[in-house]
Write a protein that holds these residues in place. Structure first.
Motif, PDB file in Angstrom:
ATOM      1  N   TRP A 181       5.226  -2.552   6.644  1.00  0.00           N
ATOM      2  CA  TRP A 181       4.878  -1.133   6.503  1.00  0.00           C
ATOM      3  C   TRP A 181       5.109  -0.364   7.811  1.00  0.00           C
ATOM      4  CZ3 TRP A 181       1.556  -4.312   3.363  1.00  0.00           C
ATOM      5  CH2 TRP A 181       1.553  -3.972   2.001  1.00  0.00           C
ATOM      6  N   GLY A 182       6.137  -0.712   8.549  1.00  0.00           N
ATOM      7  CA  GLY A 182       6.385  -0.037   9.819  1.00  0.00           C
ATOM      8  C   GLY A 182       5.595  -0.684  10.945  1.00  0.00           C
ATOM      9  N   ASP A 183       5.858  -0.230  12.185  1.00  0.00           N
ATOM     10  CA  ASP A 183       5.152  -0.736  13.374  1.00  0.00           C
ATOM     11  C   ASP A 183       5.351  -2.228  13.583  1.00  0.00           C
ATOM     12  OD1 ASP A 183       4.062   1.861  13.648  1.00  0.00           O
ATOM     13  OD2 ASP A 183       2.517   1.342  12.191  1.00  0.00           O
ATOM     14  N   ALA A 234       8.256   8.505  13.305  1.00  0.00           N
ATOM     15  CA  ALA A 234       8.461   7.182  13.918  1.00  0.00           C
ATOM     16  C   ALA A 234       7.922   7.197  15.345  1.00  0.00           C
ATOM     17  CB  ALA A 234       9.946   6.853  13.939  1.00  0.00           C
ATOM     18  N   GLY A 235       7.557   6.030  15.836  1.00  0.00           N
ATOM     19  CA  GLY A 235       7.142   5.927  17.229  1.00  0.00           C
ATOM     20  C   GLY A 235       7.530   4.557  17.724  1.00  0.00           C
ATOM     21  N   THR A 257      -2.037  10.625   0.966  1.00  0.00           N
ATOM     22  CA  THR A 257      -1.162   9.562   1.478  1.00  0.00           C
ATOM     23  C   THR A 257      -1.594   9.125   2.881  1.00  0.00           C
ATOM     24  OG1 THR A 257       0.668  10.386   0.152  1.00  0.00           O
ATOM     25  CG2 THR A 257       1.265   9.050   2.045  1.00  0.00           C
ATOM     26  N   GLY A 258      -2.156  10.065   3.646  1.00  0.00           N
ATOM     27  CA  GLY A 258      -2.486   9.742   5.034  1.00  0.00           C
ATOM     28  C   GLY A 258      -1.234   9.790   5.876  1.00  0.00           C
ATOM     29  N   THR A 259      -0.512  10.898   5.780  1.00  0.00           N
ATOM     30  CA  THR A 259       0.772  11.026   6.490  1.00  0.00           C
ATOM     31  C   THR A 259       0.554  11.200   7.988  1.00  0.00           C
ATOM     32  OG1 THR A 259       0.769  13.427   6.377  1.00  0.00           O
ATOM     33  CG2 THR A 259       1.715  12.261   4.490  1.00  0.00           C
ATOM     34  N   THR A 260       1.653  11.207   8.711  1.00  0.00           N
ATOM     35  CA  THR A 260       1.565  11.450  10.154  1.00  0.00           C
ATOM     36  C   THR A 260       1.500  12.953  10.448  1.00  0.00           C
ATOM     37  OG1 THR A 260       3.965  11.495  10.396  1.00  0.00           O
ATOM     38  CG2 THR A 260       2.890   9.357  10.684  1.00  0.00           C
ATOM     39  N   MET A 268       7.290  15.447   7.002  1.00  0.00           N
ATOM     40  CA  MET A 268       8.406  14.651   6.454  1.00  0.00           C
ATOM     41  C   MET A 268       8.629  14.876   4.962  1.00  0.00           C
ATOM     42  SD  MET A 268       9.763  13.071   8.925  1.00  0.00           S
ATOM     43  CE  MET A 268       9.355  14.352  10.066  1.00  0.00           C
ATOM     44  N   GLN A 291      10.431   3.340  10.392  1.00  0.00           N
ATOM     45  CA  GLN A 291       9.406   2.951   9.409  1.00  0.00           C
ATOM     46  C   GLN A 291       9.707   1.532   8.873  1.00  0.00           C
ATOM     47  OE1 GLN A 291      10.681   6.471   8.888  1.00  0.00           O
ATOM     48  NE2 GLN A 291       9.162   6.759  10.468  1.00  0.00           N
ATOM     49  N   CYS A 307       3.903   6.188   0.755  1.00  0.00           N
ATOM     50  CA  CYS A 307       5.169   5.764   1.359  1.00  0.00           C
ATOM     51  C   CYS A 307       5.670   6.921   2.209  1.00  0.00           C
ATOM     52  CB  CYS A 307       6.173   5.445   0.248  1.00  0.00           C
ATOM     53  SG  CYS A 307       6.524   6.859  -0.811  1.00  0.00           S
ATOM     54  N   THR A 308       6.855   6.797   2.730  1.00  0.00           N
ATOM     55  CA  THR A 308       7.418   7.919   3.478  1.00  0.00           C
ATOM     56  C   THR A 308       8.537   8.555   2.643  1.00  0.00           C
ATOM     57  OG1 THR A 308       8.170   8.666   5.652  1.00  0.00           O
ATOM     58  CG2 THR A 308       9.116   6.583   4.848  1.00  0.00           C
ATOM     59  N   GLY A 329      -2.478   4.631   7.339  1.00  0.00           N
ATOM     60  CA  GLY A 329      -2.516   5.518   6.186  1.00  0.00           C
ATOM     61  C   GLY A 329      -2.998   4.760   4.956  1.00  0.00           C
ATOM     62  N   ALA A 330      -3.031   5.469   3.827  1.00  0.00           N
ATOM     63  CA  ALA A 330      -3.605   4.904   2.611  1.00  0.00           C
ATOM     64  C   ALA A 330      -2.584   4.083   1.829  1.00  0.00           C
ATOM     65  CB  ALA A 330      -4.133   6.043   1.745  1.00  0.00           C
ATOM     66  N   ARG A 352      -4.153   6.688  15.266  1.00  0.00           N
ATOM     67  CA  ARG A 352      -5.101   6.146  14.276  1.00  0.00           C
ATOM     68  C   ARG A 352      -5.165   4.626  14.377  1.00  0.00           C
ATOM     69  NH1 ARG A 352      -2.769   8.448   8.678  1.00  0.00           N
ATOM     70  NH2 ARG A 352      -0.815   8.131   9.791  1.00  0.00           N
TER      71      ARG A 352
HETATM   72  P1  IMP Z   1       4.909  10.445   6.678  1.00  0.00           P
HETATM   73  O1  IMP Z   1       6.142   9.640   6.918  1.00  0.00           O
HETATM   74  O2  IMP Z   1       4.393  11.119   7.911  1.00  0.00           O
HETATM   75  O3  IMP Z   1       5.086  11.385   5.530  1.00  0.00           O
HETATM   76  O4  IMP Z   1       3.738   9.444   6.249  1.00  0.00           O
HETATM   77  C1  IMP Z   1       3.778   8.728   5.028  1.00  0.00           C
HETATM   78  C2  IMP Z   1       3.191   7.328   5.222  1.00  0.00           C
HETATM   79  O5  IMP Z   1       4.060   6.576   6.051  1.00  0.00           O
HETATM   80  C3  IMP Z   1       1.825   7.306   5.910  1.00  0.00           C
HETATM   81  O6  IMP Z   1       1.093   6.217   5.391  1.00  0.00           O
HETATM   82  C4  IMP Z   1       2.169   7.029   7.357  1.00  0.00           C
HETATM   83  O7  IMP Z   1       1.106   6.435   8.056  1.00  0.00           O
HETATM   84  C5  IMP Z   1       3.336   6.090   7.184  1.00  0.00           C
HETATM   85  N1  IMP Z   1       4.272   6.111   8.320  1.00  0.00           N
HETATM   86  C6  IMP Z   1       5.193   7.051   8.605  1.00  0.00           C
HETATM   87  N2  IMP Z   1       5.893   6.724   9.702  1.00  0.00           N
HETATM   88  C7  IMP Z   1       5.417   5.535  10.101  1.00  0.00           C
HETATM   89  C8  IMP Z   1       5.762   4.655  11.168  1.00  0.00           C
HETATM   90  O8  IMP Z   1       6.670   4.888  11.970  1.00  0.00           O
HETATM   91  N3  IMP Z   1       5.032   3.508  11.262  1.00  0.00           N
HETATM   92  C9  IMP Z   1       4.057   3.199  10.366  1.00  0.00           C
HETATM   93  N4  IMP Z   1       3.696   3.981   9.356  1.00  0.00           N
HETATM   94  C10 IMP Z   1       4.383   5.147   9.225  1.00  0.00           C
END
Ligand code: IMP
Length: 426
Positions: free
Chosen positions: A11-13, A39-40, A126-129, A133, A223, A237-238, A273-274, A302
């Protein structure tokens, strides 16, 4: 030398940043193909510690070209800040950076619209960043996006903004947000664009030239596969295509060029996120993983949800991406544990048969139980080790079991955040 794609298998990271940074040492070109500043990627190398969100991870390899493909969406403020930080670290970037004018731009209304939907969903959010996006990609596919191309012509930008704000301002006002002024937004974005103009040039040609010339081309995914818009845990999801195939559409690279697909997975699982996460640990072991693994979001800060490695989901993402080798990261985070578990499959309610990740939707995944296999821990530090044979026997057994369950060989084991803290397995 055909292309290598690096993708997140969870799930990323997954610590892709470190991996791409070290693979980039021998690459001629590194290209990003999806996502945006959600992304980070953390990179620690001789030039310093960087947290990059948009610039491709070849920036620390002075001889590598860096390309941002049309599949990426751009927050111009983030991008300009990142370029400035990198150049302040004595790394010349501008002359080797190519940004596709086809990239869509995150406009100020995108995070606002996202906030309105997240609030409306309440506990089901969703718990987005919060980086806009979903709305920016929604505008892209519904022909309402603003691309870097549009910023090249002020009158085109103004007209497009006028149309967008005619609709979006009504939504913003309905939810008590301040409406935006087209002229003001246009002026701000034109000024930002002026600073970027020299590097806005379509990378398609240099990518094709590098492939034809047999140079090493590294395609960097953001991601993770389980956040993919189509195959991830929708709607948790993203918005982008996070899979190896996303590199083809997001950069204009034909599938036949992709020879190597490196799937990056942590030795455990995390998610921000959720959404469903069958192996989540809400106990003290989950806390150990979070603390030892420094599991706090790079973009939002977070705390990440942590749990055991989910080999059921990993086998699925290896198949989905055609993963040819795995990089197993953060093995050292498990060093202190007396025993480690791996989820080998799921059990659905009222069934005695193994269930698979791909059989159901997110609501169904919330109901499955992980079936675990327990392995003895190694309780020894591994961070200083550089040879597979030097790892404690129990750690080697863990790695071997991961590759058996995933169905793909592990070629790299990472035991620390720095560039050299890795073990290559022949
Ligand atoms: P969004 O991409 O900001 O719309 O977030 C949608 C979901 O993807 C959320 O659960 C975020 O926490 C997760 N997410 C987005 N980018 C990353 C990432 O780079 N690493 C981990 N989770 C991410």
């Amino acid at each position: 030398m055909p292309a290598t794609v690096v993708i997140g298998a969870q799930w990323g990271d997954e610590a892709k940043g470190k991996l791409v940074d070290s693979l980039a040492e021998s690459a001629s070109l590194v290209a990003r193909f999806n996502g945006g500043d959600n992304a980070g990627h953390t990179v620690i190398n001789a030039y310093g510690t960087f947290k990059v969100r948009l610039v491709p991870n070849g920036f620390s390899t002075p001889g590598a070209l860096c390309a941002i493909g049309p599949g990426v969406v751009l927050n111009l403020n983030t991008l300009l800040q990142e370029i400035a930080t990198i150049e302040a670290s004595d790394l010349a970037l501008s002359e080797r950076l190519w940004i596709s004018p086809r990239c869509h731009v995150v406009m100020p209304y995108h995070p606002l619209v996202e906030g309105i939907y997240e609030a409306a969903k309440g506990t089901g959010r969703t718990g987005t960043t919060g980086r806009g996006m979903g709305p920016v990609y929604a505008d892209k596919v519904s022909y309402n996006g603003i691309r870097l191309y549009d910023l090249q012509q002020p009158e085109v930008l103004l007209e497009k903004l006028r149309i967008q704000l005619e609709v979006k301002n009504r939504l913003l006002q309905a939810f008590e947000a301040v409406p935006l002024q087209a002229k003001q937004v246009a002026d701000e974005y034109l000024a930002l664009f002026e600073r970027l103009r020299p590097v806005v040039r379509e990378p398609f040609g240099i990518v094709q030239d590098a492939l034809q010339a047999g140079k090493q081309v590294l395609l960097e995914g953001a991601q993770g596969s389980l956040l993919d818009n189509t195959w991830g845990t929708y709607p948790f999801c993203t918005a982008s295509d996070t899979l190896s195939g996303g590199a083809c559409s997001g950069l204009g690279v034909a599938p036949r060029w992709i020879e190597r697909v490196v799937g990056v997975t942590k030795a455990y699982t995390s998610r921000v996120g959720a959404g469903p996460m069958p192996t989540e640990l809400l106990d003290s072991t989950g806390e150990v993983l979070r603390k030892e693994g420094q599991e706090y979001g790079t973009v939002t800060g977070r705390p990440r949800r942590c749990g055991w490695l989910d080999a059921e989901a990993l086998r699925f993402t290896c198949q989905l991406n055609g993963v040819s080798e795995l990089a197993l990261t953060k093995l050292d985070v498990l060093d202190t544990l007396p025993a480690v578990k791996i989820c080998t499959s799921y059990r659905a309610p009222a069934s005695s048969q193994p269930a698979h990740y791909w059989e159901g939707n997110s609501a169904w995944l919330e109901t499955v139980q992980p079936v675990y296999e327990e392995l003895p821990g190694w309780q020894q530090p591994t961070r200083q080790l550089r040879e597979f044979g030097d790892l404690p026997a129990n750690a080697r057994a863990f790695v071997q079991r991961v590759q058996e369950l995933a169905g793909v060989k592990v070629s790299i084991v990472s035991v620390g955040p720095e560039r050299n803290e890795s073990i290559l397995i022949q």
